[in-house]
Write a protein that holds these residues in place. Sequence first.
Motif, PDB file in Angstrom:
ATOM      1  N   ARG A 175      14.166  -3.601   7.933  1.00 42.80           N
ATOM      2  CA  ARG A 175      14.638  -3.326   6.320  1.00 42.80           C
ATOM      3  C   ARG A 175      13.714  -3.056   5.495  1.00 42.80           C
ATOM      4  O   ARG A 175      12.526  -3.301   5.405  1.00 42.80           O
ATOM      5  CB  ARG A 175      15.403  -4.616   5.858  1.00 42.80           C
ATOM      6  N   ILE A 176      14.113  -1.637   4.855  1.00 37.47           N
ATOM      7  CA  ILE A 176      13.173  -1.424   3.507  1.00 37.47           C
ATOM      8  C   ILE A 176      13.124  -2.455   2.513  1.00 37.47           C
ATOM      9  O   ILE A 176      14.014  -2.786   2.075  1.00 37.47           O
ATOM     10  CB  ILE A 176      13.801  -0.265   2.849  1.00 37.47           C
ATOM     11  N   ILE A 177      11.846  -2.610   2.025  1.00 40.32           N
ATOM     12  CA  ILE A 177      11.506  -3.831   0.729  1.00 40.32           C
ATOM     13  C   ILE A 177      11.129  -3.063  -0.363  1.00 40.32           C
ATOM     14  O   ILE A 177      11.591  -3.152  -1.275  1.00 40.32           O
ATOM     15  CB  ILE A 177      10.479  -4.852   1.542  1.00 40.32           C
TER      16      ILE A 177
ATOM     17  N   ARG B 134      11.176   0.153  -1.938  1.00 41.74           N
ATOM     18  CA  ARG B 134      11.913   1.262  -2.034  1.00 41.74           C
ATOM     19  C   ARG B 134      11.234   2.519  -2.211  1.00 41.74           C
ATOM     20  O   ARG B 134      11.655   3.716  -1.675  1.00 41.74           O
ATOM     21  CB  ARG B 134      13.084   1.156  -3.254  1.00 41.74           C
TER      22      ARG B 134
ATOM     23  N   GLU C  49       9.161   3.105   0.750  1.00 41.02           N
ATOM     24  CA  GLU C  49       9.481   2.717   1.848  1.00 41.02           C
ATOM     25  C   GLU C  49       8.837   2.032   3.020  1.00 41.02           C
ATOM     26  O   GLU C  49       8.387   2.412   4.122  1.00 41.02           O
ATOM     27  CB  GLU C  49       9.887   4.169   2.782  1.00 41.02           C
ATOM     28  N   ILE C  50       8.380   0.649   2.542  1.00 45.04           N
ATOM     29  CA  ILE C  50       7.651  -0.046   3.466  1.00 45.04           C
ATOM     30  C   ILE C  50       8.608  -1.096   3.751  1.00 45.04           C
ATOM     31  O   ILE C  50       9.455  -1.718   2.885  1.00 45.04           O
ATOM     32  CB  ILE C  50       6.594  -0.572   2.764  1.00 45.04           C
ATOM     33  N   THR C  51       8.754  -1.493   5.168  1.00 47.95           N
ATOM     34  CA  THR C  51       9.616  -2.286   5.681  1.00 47.95           C
ATOM     35  C   THR C  51       9.113  -3.820   5.761  1.00 47.95           C
ATOM     36  O   THR C  51       8.009  -4.120   5.603  1.00 47.95           O
ATOM     37  CB  THR C  51       9.973  -2.089   7.106  1.00 47.95           C
TER      38      THR C  51
END
Lengths: 526, 107, 110
Positions: free
Chosen positions: B19-21, B23, B26-28
């Motif tokens: 899940r993207i944290i 935004r 684009e770090i998951t």
Amino acid sequence: MKRYDVIVIGAGPAGLSAAVQAAEQGMSVIVFDENEKPGGQLFKQIHKFFGSKEHKAKVRGFRIGQQLLEEAGRAGVEVKLNAVVTGLYMEKEVVVKIGGAMEHFKGDSVIVATGAAEKMVHFEGWTLPGVIGAGAAQTMMNLHGIRPGRKVLMLGTGNVGLVVSYQLLQAGCEVTALADAAPTVGGYGVHAAKVARTGVPFYLSHTIVKAEGTDHVTGVTIARVDENFAFVPGTEKHFDVDTICLAVGLSPMAQLLKMAGCVMDERAGHDGTTPLCDENGATSVPGIYAVGDVSGIEEASSAMIEGRIAGLAAAAYLGFMDEKKCREAISCQKKALMSLRRGMFAPQNKGRKLMTTEEGIPLSEHLLKEGYVGDEEIGRFPGVRRSVGIHPVMECTQNIPCNPCQDACPHHCIRVGDDITALPQVDDTKKCVGCGLCVASCSGQAVFLLEENYAPGFAAVTIPYEFLPLPEKGEKGTGLGRRGEPLCEAEVVQVKTSGAFDKTNLVTLKIPGDMAMRVRFYRKEV
Amino acid sequence: MTDRTKDPGMFVPEPDDDRIICRCEEITKGEIRRAVHAGMFTLTEIRRFLRTGMGLCQGQTCGGMVRQIVAKELQVPPDTLEPATARAPMRPVEMWVLAREGGEEDA
Amino acid sequence: MEYRIREHPILGEIEETKKVRFTYDGKTMEGREGEPVAMALKAAGVQIHRYTRKKHEPRGIFCAIGRCTDCVMVVDGVPNVRTCVTPLKEGMRVETQYGISARPPEKEGK
């Protein structure tokens, strides 16, 4: 480098109030704001504010914004818009991006009023178009006249979630449901009640499992959570919605203060996100003040007073005002501030679970868990009385600092008293004439007029109504209960609009006598 | 102070690791959790290692969530984590604007 | 239901400002002069403003006040323009942003 007596960062309610106060003491003041228009969030607030007269209670937020801008203009405050402050240094140097240039300013004092940013939560699909902040919804519909969506799920039942849900309904959107991971409604009960009576269901102890859709939101699944906020399998519920609104709290935008070296508040009960301030808003760096949401999240009414206090304190700090005069002026403002910081939602009660009102009356369980006061609970509150002839019924069940109902009644039928958080009471010795000013004055839309012997077998209830289309006299529809449940046929016997009501229209419904204490909303469809 | 001796234990994959944290960059969630296990114990270190909060929005959106994830991984209360350093520019500024600083005649 | 509010119970009739034309990915559209580009797009039913650089995922309006920068697009050839705070002007050229350009990436052998 241009020099000012006071540099204010942020032209919202706190910053503008500080600037006006400082300018009135003869200081040179400039306000920087990164936005195209001043006013911060005030112009998105179309509801009536709480408080008492001195706090501009029952005036809608955007009108307070207009008044504040006029005051700033009269006081000679210079407001520089599209001016992005990118740095604040201990020596009170402020670096501002204006157009294509970085400009440097020096303030002999600096008042930081940068406000707050919305907190966010993540869930599957939370980056999809259609998942938006509650503030975004407010901006779109109340500033730009654009509906954020057709069917909306709101996550969060704090005042922002409740107020924005109501505003979505006013804008003509459907609010499918409100959900909150917390076990009880976080915001004012009256804000919840006015949403619930339109028929919007509340799901407490529920949160979002996922936003559905590939290109944009087409639905949402929520589920119950346990005490540890873990999903309870098998409790999933799906809703077809095109918009998901997030209202899960605000966090102070204190980066500039941190950068300037201000000590952050890490005392017990504080999480280090706000600066350590004295009671005038002075931070640990002499001459730098913090006011409004950046110094702790509160309502705009409090932010404006905090701003004024810091403006006065800065004037005394730089010798524009003698100490004694300043102390007097500040103590007057503090009295107003303290009266707002009382009651069940006061900062000192944050996180505490209260069981009763200050009067010792048990709180409504339904209100906390489902957003409406139950029929069996309403009778225990002092504003709810039955009597012969027309009379007000005040469904005000929590101690919040607010008393416009008392001031509104020309015949003194309603008493709140000096303690403005007290629940209103009806004085039976005074005669209600049914003018309806109390109904329109209640920022929480919790006052109704009741005439139990309107006609044989029938009662009449007058409700506040802020939707379109406005019902017409003679039309028949459905009387709804406090949770929006259809109860009976209701005939519209009177519709009153008046400048004094400020868009809170009064709709009088003729309903069966036994429904007098139950019908609190109206829908045209039968 | 950050406890450097803290052992966050083995990295255990979770179903929502993709899940993207952040935004913008684009770090998951999984990348952030792995970074903790790689020894990044402070928000500033996570930021430098992964670029969380270094995109266009400058951490406005993900800051709180990154803090929650790191704290959970280290098994400490979120408010005990050292805040990420605040430094100028507080908002994104185009390079050409910064390059012009120092007066028109130098440009 | 249309997205534009004509009359509001509190704000009254929403003032109709001058209509202007702009293009969205080459298609001509109509909006109101001075309103944020993102609002004109929303009124026209456009929700996807860009596709992200790494994962090519769609994004749209998120904060609507210029903070989150999720709604950035290529406007008049300039990438990373925050459409929620950029006033619409006659003849503006608005394009979906892919990564940081207005050109979709080459499909990789799919």
